[in-house]
Scaffold this motif. Structure first.
Motif, PDB file in Angstrom:
ATOM      1  N   ILE A 278       0.833  -1.202   0.000  1.00  0.00           N
ATOM      2  CA  ILE A 278       0.000   0.000   0.000  1.00  0.00           C
ATOM      3  C   ILE A 278       0.872   1.258   0.000  1.00  0.00           C
ATOM      4  O   ILE A 278       0.557   2.255  -0.672  1.00  0.00           O
ATOM      5  N   GLN A 279       1.973   1.236   0.729  1.00  0.00           N
ATOM      6  CA  GLN A 279       2.886   2.386   0.714  1.00  0.00           C
ATOM      7  C   GLN A 279       3.406   2.654  -0.695  1.00  0.00           C
ATOM      8  O   GLN A 279       3.503   3.816  -1.127  1.00  0.00           O
ATOM      9  N   GLU A 280       3.742   1.590  -1.396  1.00  0.00           N
ATOM     10  CA  GLU A 280       4.229   1.750  -2.770  1.00  0.00           C
ATOM     11  C   GLU A 280       3.125   2.268  -3.697  1.00  0.00           C
ATOM     12  O   GLU A 280       3.370   3.106  -4.574  1.00  0.00           O
ATOM     13  N   MET A 281       1.915   1.788  -3.506  1.00  0.00           N
ATOM     14  CA  MET A 281       0.778   2.256  -4.301  1.00  0.00           C
ATOM     15  C   MET A 281       0.548   3.744  -4.087  1.00  0.00           C
ATOM     16  O   MET A 281       0.301   4.500  -5.046  1.00  0.00           O
ATOM     17  N   PHE A 282       0.639   4.169  -2.849  1.00  0.00           N
ATOM     18  CA  PHE A 282       0.407   5.582  -2.529  1.00  0.00           C
ATOM     19  C   PHE A 282       1.510   6.463  -3.143  1.00  0.00           C
ATOM     20  O   PHE A 282       1.240   7.557  -3.651  1.00  0.00           O
ATOM     21  N   ARG A 283       2.739   5.957  -3.136  1.00  0.00           N
ATOM     22  CA  ARG A 283       3.854   6.720  -3.710  1.00  0.00           C
ATOM     23  C   ARG A 283       3.650   6.929  -5.210  1.00  0.00           C
ATOM     24  O   ARG A 283       3.832   8.049  -5.721  1.00  0.00           O
ATOM     25  N   GLU A 284       3.274   5.884  -5.925  1.00  0.00           N
ATOM     26  CA  GLU A 284       3.049   6.014  -7.367  1.00  0.00           C
ATOM     27  C   GLU A 284       1.872   6.935  -7.664  1.00  0.00           C
ATOM     28  O   GLU A 284       1.908   7.724  -8.616  1.00  0.00           O
ATOM     29  N   THR A 285       0.830   6.848  -6.846  1.00  0.00           N
ATOM     30  CA  THR A 285      -0.345   7.703  -7.047  1.00  0.00           C
ATOM     31  C   THR A 285       0.017   9.168  -6.872  1.00  0.00           C
ATOM     32  O   THR A 285      -0.424  10.039  -7.639  1.00  0.00           O
ATOM     33  N   ASN A 286       0.825   9.473  -5.863  1.00  0.00           N
ATOM     34  CA  ASN A 286       1.270  10.853  -5.649  1.00  0.00           C
ATOM     35  C   ASN A 286       2.055  11.369  -6.849  1.00  0.00           C
ATOM     36  O   ASN A 286       1.867  12.520  -7.286  1.00  0.00           O
ATOM     37  N   THR A 287       2.934  10.547  -7.379  1.00  0.00           N
ATOM     38  CA  THR A 287       3.749  10.956  -8.529  1.00  0.00           C
ATOM     39  C   THR A 287       2.878  11.218  -9.751  1.00  0.00           C
ATOM     40  O   THR A 287       3.086  12.206 -10.480  1.00  0.00           O
ATOM     41  N   ILE A 288       1.904  10.356  -9.980  1.00  0.00           N
ATOM     42  CA  ILE A 288       0.990  10.555 -11.116  1.00  0.00           C
ATOM     43  C   ILE A 288       0.254  11.878 -10.977  1.00  0.00           C
ATOM     44  O   ILE A 288       0.136  12.651 -11.949  1.00  0.00           O
ATOM     45  N   GLY A 289      -0.240  12.168  -9.788  1.00  0.00           N
ATOM     46  CA  GLY A 289      -0.977  13.407  -9.574  1.00  0.00           C
ATOM     47  C   GLY A 289      -0.134  14.649  -9.791  1.00  0.00           C
ATOM     48  O   GLY A 289      -0.601  15.644 -10.346  1.00  0.00           O
ATOM     49  N   SER A 290       1.129  14.591  -9.362  1.00  0.00           N
ATOM     50  CA  SER A 290       1.996  15.768  -9.493  1.00  0.00           C
ATOM     51  C   SER A 290       2.486  15.971 -10.925  1.00  0.00           C
ATOM     52  O   SER A 290       2.733  17.108 -11.342  1.00  0.00           O
ATOM     53  N   LYS A 291       2.606  14.899 -11.716  1.00  0.00           N
ATOM     54  CA  LYS A 291       3.122  15.018 -13.077  1.00  0.00           C
ATOM     55  C   LYS A 291       2.037  15.302 -14.103  1.00  0.00           C
ATOM     56  O   LYS A 291       2.306  15.952 -15.112  1.00  0.00           O
ATOM     57  N   ALA A 292       0.828  14.828 -13.849  1.00  0.00           N
ATOM     58  CA  ALA A 292      -0.207  14.917 -14.886  1.00  0.00           C
ATOM     59  C   ALA A 292      -0.663  16.350 -15.122  1.00  0.00           C
ATOM     60  O   ALA A 292      -0.808  16.790 -16.270  1.00  0.00           O
ATOM     61  N   GLY A 293      -0.913  17.098 -14.054  1.00  0.00           N
ATOM     62  CA  GLY A 293      -1.326  18.489 -14.216  1.00  0.00           C
ATOM     63  C   GLY A 293      -2.626  18.665 -14.956  1.00  0.00           C
ATOM     64  O   GLY A 293      -2.746  19.532 -15.821  1.00  0.00           O
ATOM     65  N   ASN A 294      -3.594  17.828 -14.640  1.00  0.00           N
ATOM     66  CA  ASN A 294      -4.891  17.881 -15.311  1.00  0.00           C
ATOM     67  C   ASN A 294      -5.989  17.760 -14.265  1.00  0.00           C
ATOM     68  O   ASN A 294      -5.913  16.907 -13.378  1.00  0.00           O
ATOM     69  N   ALA A 295      -7.013  18.600 -14.387  1.00  0.00           N
ATOM     70  CA  ALA A 295      -8.060  18.640 -13.377  1.00  0.00           C
ATOM     71  C   ALA A 295      -8.835  17.328 -13.306  1.00  0.00           C
ATOM     72  O   ALA A 295      -9.165  16.842 -12.209  1.00  0.00           O
ATOM     73  N   LYS A 296      -9.135  16.749 -14.465  1.00  0.00           N
ATOM     74  CA  LYS A 296      -9.905  15.497 -14.474  1.00  0.00           C
ATOM     75  C   LYS A 296      -9.087  14.354 -13.890  1.00  0.00           C
ATOM     76  O   LYS A 296      -9.602  13.520 -13.120  1.00  0.00           O
ATOM     77  N   ILE A 297      -7.797  14.314 -14.246  1.00  0.00           N
ATOM     78  CA  ILE A 297      -6.933  13.287 -13.675  1.00  0.00           C
ATOM     79  C   ILE A 297      -6.805  13.481 -12.165  1.00  0.00           C
ATOM     80  O   ILE A 297      -6.807  12.515 -11.395  1.00  0.00           O
ATOM     81  N   ALA A 298      -6.713  14.743 -11.748  1.00  0.00           N
ATOM     82  CA  ALA A 298      -6.608  15.038 -10.318  1.00  0.00           C
ATOM     83  C   ALA A 298      -7.829  14.511  -9.559  1.00  0.00           C
ATOM     84  O   ALA A 298      -7.715  14.037  -8.420  1.00  0.00           O
ATOM     85  N   GLU A 299      -8.984  14.589 -10.192  1.00  0.00           N
ATOM     86  CA  GLU A 299     -10.208  14.071  -9.559  1.00  0.00           C
ATOM     87  C   GLU A 299     -10.104  12.561  -9.341  1.00  0.00           C
ATOM     88  O   GLU A 299     -10.465  12.054  -8.272  1.00  0.00           O
ATOM     89  N   HIS A 300      -9.589  11.864 -10.340  1.00  0.00           N
ATOM     90  CA  HIS A 300      -9.416  10.408 -10.192  1.00  0.00           C
ATOM     91  C   HIS A 300      -8.351  10.081  -9.147  1.00  0.00           C
ATOM     92  O   HIS A 300      -8.484   9.101  -8.406  1.00  0.00           O
ATOM     93  N   ILE A 301      -7.308  10.901  -9.084  1.00  0.00           N
ATOM     94  CA  ILE A 301      -6.247  10.689  -8.098  1.00  0.00           C
ATOM     95  C   ILE A 301      -6.803  10.795  -6.682  1.00  0.00           C
ATOM     96  O   ILE A 301      -6.457  10.003  -5.797  1.00  0.00           O
ATOM     97  N   VAL A 302      -7.677  11.771  -6.454  1.00  0.00           N
ATOM     98  CA  VAL A 302      -8.291  11.939  -5.126  1.00  0.00           C
ATOM     99  C   VAL A 302      -9.073  10.683  -4.748  1.00  0.00           C
ATOM    100  O   VAL A 302      -8.986  10.191  -3.611  1.00  0.00           O
ATOM    101  N   GLU A 303      -9.838  10.147  -5.689  1.00  0.00           N
ATOM    102  CA  GLU A 303     -10.620   8.940  -5.410  1.00  0.00           C
ATOM    103  C   GLU A 303      -9.714   7.730  -5.137  1.00  0.00           C
ATOM    104  O   GLU A 303     -10.008   6.903  -4.269  1.00  0.00           O
ATOM    105  N   ILE A 304      -8.612   7.643  -5.877  1.00  0.00           N
ATOM    106  CA  ILE A 304      -7.666   6.547  -5.646  1.00  0.00           C
ATOM    107  C   ILE A 304      -7.043   6.663  -4.265  1.00  0.00           C
ATOM    108  O   ILE A 304      -6.920   5.670  -3.531  1.00  0.00           O
TER     109      ILE A 304
END
Length: 319
Positions: A278-304
């Motif tokens: 789970i720690q590894e999953m959370f780390r990858e999710t954080n990286t995706i959110g910071s790199k994508a820079g998209n509002a819709k993607i950010a919404e999915h990141i919050v749910e994840i």
């Protein structure tokens, strides 16, 4: 059917009780547990079991991996064997002392035996018991049998609770996989929208200032942005973590397969492993959110992230 899905899962909270009767008496063992990073045993026994706490501990270890486990155990000897023991040496000493005192006072009286029994050291609180090696071995086996019976009931209850948690974790995994798939479809559009906005700004600047811009410069800028915002590797790693989590959860991961005897799971501390994943999953999710820079993607990141946090709370209660 639940046993097939999660044969190795156990909650760290639960309780179990056993009561057995035999020639050694009546043994009652109660187990209760709460969360703990390792295994902590708290023994609470009556006087008859004080000398057998090692037997109780040995019967518990190997059958419980994690948690703070409180053990209440009492052994009541069979009727007639729970009577106090008379210290004959103390009685004789008191009787001689009283006889000498009576003779010295020249008083005609008889010693009251019932009164002697009330004097200190005459009656022992220990029950009459056979102290031979054979008797002690019978008692050890009797106590171990009672503890194992309690642990089996204890583990059945913990497994039942863990199955319910396992189903919730499976549902959360599916949620994360669905959100990750949606992010995967949105990712190419992020770069395309950036290119469109960049061209719009350049064309506006050219119209205002009549400045020349080489197409290769636009391509280079778009490529730099694409490299910075590329989340394909992170999505691949996240998918790998999700698959690993599922295999460990369901007991299909090679490291968690059954031993040669087929009776035990090779790695019982599943909760600790799932917590690390789970720690590894959370780390990858954080990286995706910071790199994508998209509002819709950010919404999915919050749910994840919300799903991961719910999973973390459940996993911390698994053995």
């Amino acid at each position: 059917m639940t046993d097939v899905l999660f044969p190795h899962l156990r909650s760290m909270t639960g309780q179990g009780r056993s009561e057995i009767c035999g020639d050694e008496g009546t043994l009652v063992v109660e187990l209760r547990s709460v969360n703990h990073r390792g295994l902590k045993l708290v023994l609470r026994t009556n006087e008859a079991l004080n000398a057998y706490e090692g037997v109780i501990t040995e019967a518990l270890r190997g059958r419980i991996e994690r948690g703070t486990v409180t053990v209440h155990a009492t052994l009541k000897p069979p009727p007639g064997q729970d009577l106090p023991r008379v210290n004959q040496a103390a009685v004789s000493a008191y009787a001689r002392g009283l006889s000498e005192a009576v003779e010295g006072l020249s008083i005609a009286t008889q010693i009251d035996l019932s009164g002697l029994l009330t004097l200190p050291g005459v009656l022992s609180a220990e029950a009459n018991e056979d102290d031979t090696d054979e008797a002690r071995e019978r008692r050890r086996q009797f106590i171990a049998e009672g503890v194992v019976s309690a642990v089996e009931r204890f583990n059945r209850m913990r497994h039942h609770e863990a199955v319910a948690m396992g189903r919730v974790l499976q549902s959360e995994l599916s949620t994360i996989q669905e959100r990750a798939a949606l992010i995967q479809t949105l990712a190419p559009g992020v770069i395309e929208r950036y290119r469109a906005r960049l061209l719009e700004k350049i064309q506006k600047m050219l119209a205002e200032h009549h400045l020349p811009v080489e197409p290769v410069e636009i391509v280079r800028e778009v490529q730099l942005f694409a490299d910075r915002s590329d989340i394909s590797e992170e999505l691949t790693r996240l998918a790998s973590h999700l698959e690993l989590f599922r295999s460990v959860l369901e007991g299909t991961h090679p490291a968690d397969s059954k031993s040669d005897s087929g009776s035990e799971i090779a790695n019982e501390a599943v909760g600790r492993k799932l917590d690390f994943i789970i720690q590894e999953m959370f780390r990858e999710t954080n990286t995706i959110g910071s790199k994508a820079g998209n509002a819709k993607i950010a919404e999915h990141i919050v749910e994840i992230k919300c799903a991961i946090e719910r999973m973390r709370e459940l996993v911390q209660n698994l053995e």
